[in-house]
Each structure stands twice: as structure tokens, then as C-alpha cells.
Design a protein around this motif. Structure first.
Motif, PDB file in Angstrom:
ATOM      1  N   THR A 154       0.830  -1.204   0.000  1.00  0.00           N
ATOM      2  CA  THR A 154       0.000   0.000   0.000  1.00  0.00           C
ATOM      3  C   THR A 154       0.862   1.250   0.000  1.00  0.00           C
ATOM      4  O   THR A 154       0.548   2.237  -0.673  1.00  0.00           O
ATOM      5  N   CYS A 155       1.963   1.218   0.734  1.00  0.00           N
ATOM      6  CA  CYS A 155       2.886   2.351   0.781  1.00  0.00           C
ATOM      7  C   CYS A 155       3.429   2.670  -0.607  1.00  0.00           C
ATOM      8  O   CYS A 155       3.413   3.828  -1.040  1.00  0.00           O
ATOM      9  N   VAL A 156       3.908   1.667  -1.308  1.00  0.00           N
ATOM     10  CA  VAL A 156       4.480   1.887  -2.636  1.00  0.00           C
ATOM     11  C   VAL A 156       3.420   2.432  -3.592  1.00  0.00           C
ATOM     12  O   VAL A 156       3.670   3.371  -4.360  1.00  0.00           O
ATOM     13  N   ASP A 157       2.219   1.879  -3.523  1.00  0.00           N
ATOM     14  CA  ASP A 157       1.162   2.349  -4.415  1.00  0.00           C
ATOM     15  C   ASP A 157       0.677   3.745  -4.038  1.00  0.00           C
ATOM     16  O   ASP A 157       0.317   4.538  -4.913  1.00  0.00           O
ATOM     17  N   THR A 165       3.294  10.133   1.711  1.00  0.00           N
ATOM     18  CA  THR A 165       2.979   8.929   2.484  1.00  0.00           C
ATOM     19  C   THR A 165       3.801   8.883   3.759  1.00  0.00           C
ATOM     20  O   THR A 165       5.022   9.035   3.727  1.00  0.00           O
ATOM     21  N   SER A 166       3.106   8.676   4.879  1.00  0.00           N
ATOM     22  CA  SER A 166       3.751   8.482   6.172  1.00  0.00           C
ATOM     23  C   SER A 166       3.370   7.110   6.697  1.00  0.00           C
ATOM     24  O   SER A 166       2.202   6.717   6.644  1.00  0.00           O
ATOM     25  N   VAL A 167       4.343   6.377   7.208  1.00  0.00           N
ATOM     26  CA  VAL A 167       4.115   5.070   7.826  1.00  0.00           C
ATOM     27  C   VAL A 167       4.422   5.211   9.311  1.00  0.00           C
ATOM     28  O   VAL A 167       5.528   5.609   9.680  1.00  0.00           O
ATOM     29  N   ALA A 189      13.527   4.906   3.287  1.00  0.00           N
ATOM     30  CA  ALA A 189      14.556   5.333   2.342  1.00  0.00           C
ATOM     31  C   ALA A 189      13.959   5.777   1.011  1.00  0.00           C
ATOM     32  O   ALA A 189      14.412   6.775   0.435  1.00  0.00           O
ATOM     33  N   LYS A 190      12.947   5.082   0.530  1.00  0.00           N
ATOM     34  CA  LYS A 190      12.557   5.233  -0.876  1.00  0.00           C
ATOM     35  C   LYS A 190      11.139   5.730  -1.130  1.00  0.00           C
ATOM     36  O   LYS A 190      10.888   6.358  -2.173  1.00  0.00           O
ATOM     37  N   TYR A 191      10.197   5.434  -0.253  1.00  0.00           N
ATOM     38  CA  TYR A 191       8.800   5.629  -0.610  1.00  0.00           C
ATOM     39  C   TYR A 191       8.007   6.526   0.335  1.00  0.00           C
ATOM     40  O   TYR A 191       6.975   7.071  -0.074  1.00  0.00           O
ATOM     41  N   ALA A 192       8.432   6.639   1.583  1.00  0.00           N
ATOM     42  CA  ALA A 192       7.592   7.287   2.590  1.00  0.00           C
ATOM     43  C   ALA A 192       8.456   7.867   3.693  1.00  0.00           C
ATOM     44  O   ALA A 192       9.662   7.601   3.768  1.00  0.00           O
TER      45      ALA A 192
END
Length: 212
Positions: A154-157, A165-167, A189-192
Motif C-alpha cells: 500500500t505504501c508503494v502504491d 505517504t507516512s508510515v 529510504a525510498k517511498y515514505a
């Protein structure tokens, strides 16, 4: 190249994008299966659930929409595809199985949206992206399970659909700390932005104060 992993990645990545101007909270697949010791998916702790409940409370006070996802399959798994074929524990999510019920404290409110899905990402095969766009949302906060599976997908999408995007680290869980920590590291590192519960709640409390 540095031999220190954190230093290496900080040099290559190390950028934050922030929460965004209009937020939504997405609670990913937090159902009974992950918190019931009789289930293969049991994580051994309800810490991520308790963290999610605290974040959810702060989000609601700030007027941030809350969206909950779950995985639900036709009783004969006709819509399960290769994911159902590969992942044995998905049998717990056949329609009507009690392991697919909401855990204590997380029963959806009338003003909270439920997105049911059949694959890891909350965006794949659903109207979630369109719904968020129609709401004017530009940033999503993710909690849920498992960190290495549906949270990561879900994070990547979410990022791919253009949402900041925050996790929320403590509000995500997995069956072992190694995949949990490794995937938080990689998503950050890459998505969020991987953020703490405390930082998230402080931000939401600030939004609530502005609402009066």
C-alpha cells in the motif's frame, strides 16, 4: 561507499516529504486473525493495534478521514487468484470466517469508510485512489499489518499515485521483528516518511487545535 548502512542510505536518500496539507488515515487489514493466538497470522502482541487506536482517536479529533481495509474472498475463493494460491493463511479471509472480523476497539464508525480488497495493496483493484482524490487528500498516514506485506504494498502504491505517504512505525506490525524493521527501513529510504506515533499524534493535535 560507507560500510555503515544508515550512513550509506542517508547519503543516497535521506529526504523527508512531510505529512501533506490534507490527510487521511488508512488502517490496513487490522482484523482478528493477527491478534488471535489460534491463527497462523498471530503476531504475538497487540501493540500495533493499541498504537493504531490512539492515532485513530487523534485523527478523528482533527477531522481527518479514517479508512479501514480488510481482505475478503468469495466463499469458494473465486476472486483469490494467485495471491490466494500462494499464501496459505488467506483461507482465514474467506467470507464469514471469524478471523476476518474487526478486533476489539476497532469496529468502524458510521463515518469511516471500509475498503475490501483481494490483493496486498489497498489501491489495487479498488476505488481508493479516486476516493482520496475526490476528498482533496494529498497525504496519507498508514498503520496496519503486516509491515512486510500489505503495508509495504500500500505504501508503494500510495506514493505511486502521488500521495505524500507516512508510515507510523509503532502502529504497524509483523510476525517477526526482522522483516518489520527491514521494511520500515526500506520504505523510509525510498517511498515514505517512517514516523513515530508521538510525532504523528503531535501533528494531529496541532490540526485539531486549528479547528478550534
Amino acid at each position: 561507499m560507507s560500510d555503515d548502512l544508515s550512513e550509506n542510505y542517508a547519503r543516497a536518500f535521506g529526504r523527508r516529504v512531510g505529512f501533506g496539507d490534507k490527510l487521511a488515515l488508512i488502517v490496513i487489514d487490522m482484523v482478528e486473525a493477527y491478534f488471535n493466538p489460534e491463527c497462523d497470522l498471530y503476531m504475538g502482541s497487540d501493540a500495533s493495534l493499541l498504537s493504531t487506536l490512539r492515532v485513530r482517536e487523534a485523527a478523528r479529533a482533527a477531522g481527518v478521514p479514517v479508512i479501514l481495509t480488510n481482505v475478503v474472498y468469495h466463499p469458494l475463493a473465486l476472486d483469490g487468484g494467485r495471491f490466494f494460491e500462494k499464501s496459505k493463511p488467506l483461507r482465514y479471509f474467506l467470507q464469514g470466517n471469524p478471523m476476518g472480523a474487526w478486533p476489539k476497539g476497532l469496529v468502524p464508525e458510521a463515518d469511516e469508510l471500509i475498503v475490501s480488497k483481494q490483493y496486498p495493496s489497498a489501491f489495487f483493484g479498488t476505488s481508493l485512489a479516486s476516493t482520496l482524490t475526490a476528498m482533496g487528500v494529498d497525504g496519507v498516514m498508514l498503520t496496519g499489518v503486516s509491515t512486510s506485506g500489505c503495508v509495504r504494498a500500500t505504501c508503494v502504491d500510495a506514493m505511486s499515485h502521488g500521495f505524500r505517504t507516512s508510515v507510523i512505525a509503532e502502529a504497524c506490525g509483523d510476525r517477526h521483528p526482522a522483516p518489520h524493521e527491514a521494511n520500515l527501513f526500506d520504505m523510509n529510504a525510498k517511498y515514505a516518511d517512517v514516523v513515530s506515533e508521538a510525532e504523528t499524534i503531535a501533528h494531529l493535535n496541532g490540526l485539531a487545535a486549528k479547528r478550534g
